[in-house]
Design a protein around this motif. Sequence first.
Motif, PDB file in Angstrom:
ATOM      1  N   ARG A 275     -17.743  -1.419  53.524  1.00  9.41           N
ATOM      2  CA  ARG A 275     -17.818  -0.110  52.941  1.00  9.41           C
ATOM      3  C   ARG A 275     -19.355   0.228  53.028  1.00  9.41           C
ATOM      4  NH1 ARG A 275     -16.735  -3.048  47.993  1.00  9.41           N
ATOM      5  NH2 ARG A 275     -18.702  -2.332  47.368  1.00  9.41           N
ATOM      6  N   SER A 276     -19.209   1.503  53.613  1.00  9.20           N
ATOM      7  CA  SER A 276     -20.318   2.207  53.366  1.00  9.20           C
ATOM      8  C   SER A 276     -21.611   2.422  52.319  1.00  9.20           C
ATOM      9  CB  SER A 276     -20.418   3.617  53.089  1.00  9.20           C
ATOM     10  OG  SER A 276     -19.833   4.366  52.097  1.00  9.20           O
ATOM     11  N   ASP A 277     -21.303   2.006  50.857  1.00 10.27           N
ATOM     12  CA  ASP A 277     -22.207   1.278  50.053  1.00 10.27           C
ATOM     13  C   ASP A 277     -22.597   0.035  49.966  1.00 10.27           C
ATOM     14  OD1 ASP A 277     -19.301   0.566  49.439  1.00 10.27           O
ATOM     15  OD2 ASP A 277     -19.977   0.915  46.864  1.00 10.27           O
ATOM     16  N   VAL A 278     -22.458  -0.737  51.046  1.00  8.75           N
ATOM     17  CA  VAL A 278     -22.516  -1.845  50.887  1.00  8.75           C
ATOM     18  C   VAL A 278     -23.939  -1.814  51.917  1.00  8.75           C
ATOM     19  CG1 VAL A 278     -21.298  -4.905  51.179  1.00  8.75           C
ATOM     20  CG2 VAL A 278     -20.019  -3.156  50.408  1.00  8.75           C
ATOM     21  N   SER A 279     -25.134  -3.583  51.328  1.00 11.56           N
ATOM     22  CA  SER A 279     -25.821  -3.215  52.792  1.00 11.56           C
ATOM     23  C   SER A 279     -25.719  -4.575  53.386  1.00 11.56           C
ATOM     24  CB  SER A 279     -27.201  -2.660  52.387  1.00 11.56           C
ATOM     25  OG  SER A 279     -27.529  -3.606  51.297  1.00 11.56           O
ATOM     26  N   ALA A 280     -25.029  -5.660  52.696  1.00 10.01           N
ATOM     27  CA  ALA A 280     -25.505  -7.130  52.950  1.00 10.01           C
ATOM     28  C   ALA A 280     -23.933  -7.061  53.438  1.00 10.01           C
ATOM     29  CB  ALA A 280     -26.025  -7.845  51.781  1.00 10.01           C
ATOM     30  N   THR A 281     -24.009  -8.466  54.439  1.00  7.09           N
ATOM     31  CA  THR A 281     -22.574  -9.571  54.289  1.00  7.09           C
ATOM     32  C   THR A 281     -23.093 -10.949  54.064  1.00  7.09           C
ATOM     33  OG1 THR A 281     -22.659  -9.854  56.345  1.00  7.09           O
ATOM     34  CG2 THR A 281     -21.456  -8.235  55.723  1.00  7.09           C
ATOM     35  N   ILE A 282     -21.763 -11.889  53.338  1.00  8.26           N
ATOM     36  CA  ILE A 282     -22.381 -13.014  52.768  1.00  8.26           C
ATOM     37  C   ILE A 282     -20.892 -13.946  53.206  1.00  8.26           C
ATOM     38  CG2 ILE A 282     -22.868 -15.014  51.242  1.00  8.26           C
ATOM     39  CD1 ILE A 282     -23.976 -12.850  49.456  1.00  8.26           C
TER      40      ILE A 282
ATOM     41  N   LYS B  33     -25.102  -4.108  62.035  1.00  9.97           N
ATOM     42  CA  LYS B  33     -25.630  -3.168  61.186  1.00  9.97           C
ATOM     43  C   LYS B  33     -25.683  -3.184  59.421  1.00  9.97           C
ATOM     44  CE  LYS B  33     -22.107  -0.526  63.380  1.00  9.97           C
ATOM     45  NZ  LYS B  33     -20.229  -0.270  63.668  1.00  9.97           N
ATOM     46  N   TYR B  34     -25.864  -4.721  58.811  1.00 10.65           N
ATOM     47  CA  TYR B  34     -26.115  -5.163  57.842  1.00 10.65           C
ATOM     48  C   TYR B  34     -26.790  -6.073  57.657  1.00 10.65           C
ATOM     49  CZ  TYR B  34     -21.932  -2.535  57.477  1.00 10.65           C
ATOM     50  OH  TYR B  34     -20.599  -1.412  57.241  1.00 10.65           O
ATOM     51  N   GLU B  35     -27.645  -7.006  56.196  1.00 12.21           N
ATOM     52  CA  GLU B  35     -28.193  -7.468  56.002  1.00 12.21           C
ATOM     53  C   GLU B  35     -27.199  -9.142  55.946  1.00 12.21           C
ATOM     54  OE1 GLU B  35     -30.806  -9.570  52.970  1.00 12.21           O
ATOM     55  OE2 GLU B  35     -30.981  -7.855  53.385  1.00 12.21           O
ATOM     56  N   THR B  36     -27.157  -9.813  57.216  1.00  7.62           N
ATOM     57  CA  THR B  36     -25.992 -10.926  57.120  1.00  7.62           C
ATOM     58  C   THR B  36     -26.525 -12.280  56.960  1.00  7.62           C
ATOM     59  OG1 THR B  36     -24.905  -9.133  58.377  1.00  7.62           O
ATOM     60  CG2 THR B  36     -24.132 -11.608  58.862  1.00  7.62           C
ATOM     61  N   VAL B  37     -25.627 -12.541  56.445  1.00  5.09           N
ATOM     62  CA  VAL B  37     -26.071 -14.865  55.980  1.00  5.09           C
ATOM     63  C   VAL B  37     -24.994 -15.405  56.399  1.00  5.09           C
ATOM     64  CG1 VAL B  37     -26.640 -16.139  54.905  1.00  5.09           C
ATOM     65  CG2 VAL B  37     -27.909 -14.617  54.007  1.00  5.09           C
TER      66      VAL B  37
ATOM     67  N   VAL C  83     -27.269 -13.803  44.160  1.00 13.67           N
ATOM     68  CA  VAL C  83     -27.374 -12.168  44.458  1.00 13.67           C
ATOM     69  C   VAL C  83     -26.728 -11.285  43.831  1.00 13.67           C
ATOM     70  CG1 VAL C  83     -26.465 -10.944  46.594  1.00 13.67           C
ATOM     71  CG2 VAL C  83     -27.427 -13.358  46.950  1.00 13.67           C
ATOM     72  N   TYR C  84     -27.971 -10.387  43.265  1.00 12.50           N
ATOM     73  CA  TYR C  84     -27.310  -9.250  42.611  1.00 12.50           C
ATOM     74  C   TYR C  84     -27.408  -7.575  42.560  1.00 12.50           C
ATOM     75  CZ  TYR C  84     -28.238 -12.652  39.227  1.00 12.50           C
ATOM     76  OH  TYR C  84     -28.406 -13.916  38.147  1.00 12.50           O
ATOM     77  N   ARG C  85     -26.779  -7.251  44.014  1.00 13.27           N
ATOM     78  CA  ARG C  85     -26.551  -6.489  44.153  1.00 13.27           C
ATOM     79  C   ARG C  85     -25.474  -6.139  45.657  1.00 13.27           C
ATOM     80  NH1 ARG C  85     -29.840  -5.269  49.997  1.00 13.27           N
ATOM     81  NH2 ARG C  85     -29.063  -7.779  50.923  1.00 13.27           N
ATOM     82  N   PRO C  86     -25.045  -5.297  45.712  1.00 10.77           N
ATOM     83  CA  PRO C  86     -23.283  -5.402  46.367  1.00 10.77           C
ATOM     84  C   PRO C  86     -24.144  -6.183  47.905  1.00 10.77           C
ATOM     85  CG  PRO C  86     -24.363  -3.461  45.309  1.00 10.77           C
ATOM     86  CD  PRO C  86     -25.407  -3.979  45.438  1.00 10.77           C
ATOM     87  N   TYR C  87     -22.579  -6.309  48.245  1.00 10.91           N
ATOM     88  CA  TYR C  87     -22.572  -7.227  49.291  1.00 10.91           C
ATOM     89  C   TYR C  87     -20.966  -7.656  49.612  1.00 10.91           C
ATOM     90  CZ  TYR C  87     -21.797 -11.156  46.262  1.00 10.91           C
ATOM     91  OH  TYR C  87     -21.341 -12.246  45.833  1.00 10.91           O
ATOM     92  N   VAL C  88     -20.503  -7.617  50.703  1.00 15.81           N
ATOM     93  CA  VAL C  88     -19.138  -8.362  51.223  1.00 15.81           C
ATOM     94  C   VAL C  88     -18.844  -9.838  51.612  1.00 15.81           C
ATOM     95  CG1 VAL C  88     -16.979  -7.601  52.787  1.00 15.81           C
ATOM     96  CG2 VAL C  88     -18.231  -5.954  51.686  1.00 15.81           C
TER      97      VAL C  88
END
Length: 65
Positions: free
Chosen positions: A7-14, A35-39, A53-58
């Motif tokens: 989603r556009s409101d997410v800047s990270a993926t795990i 395009k995302y900070e990815t782990v 992690v306390y921010r929006p992620y997928v």
Amino acid sequence: MLCKFLRSDVSATIDGTGRYGDLPVTDKAKEILAKYETVIQPTPEVLELMEKVYRPYVAILHTTC
């Protein structure tokens, strides 16, 4: 398919690659995830990370093995 989860409101993926890290991440997926900070780590490791992690992620988790 992967784009449906991002989603556009997410800047990270795990991304969990299975208990032993055996699930490969394709080049196409890496291109999309760039395009995302990815782990990308074995699933047990990312489960521990997700608790901190306390921010929006997928989270994309392989859990069948």
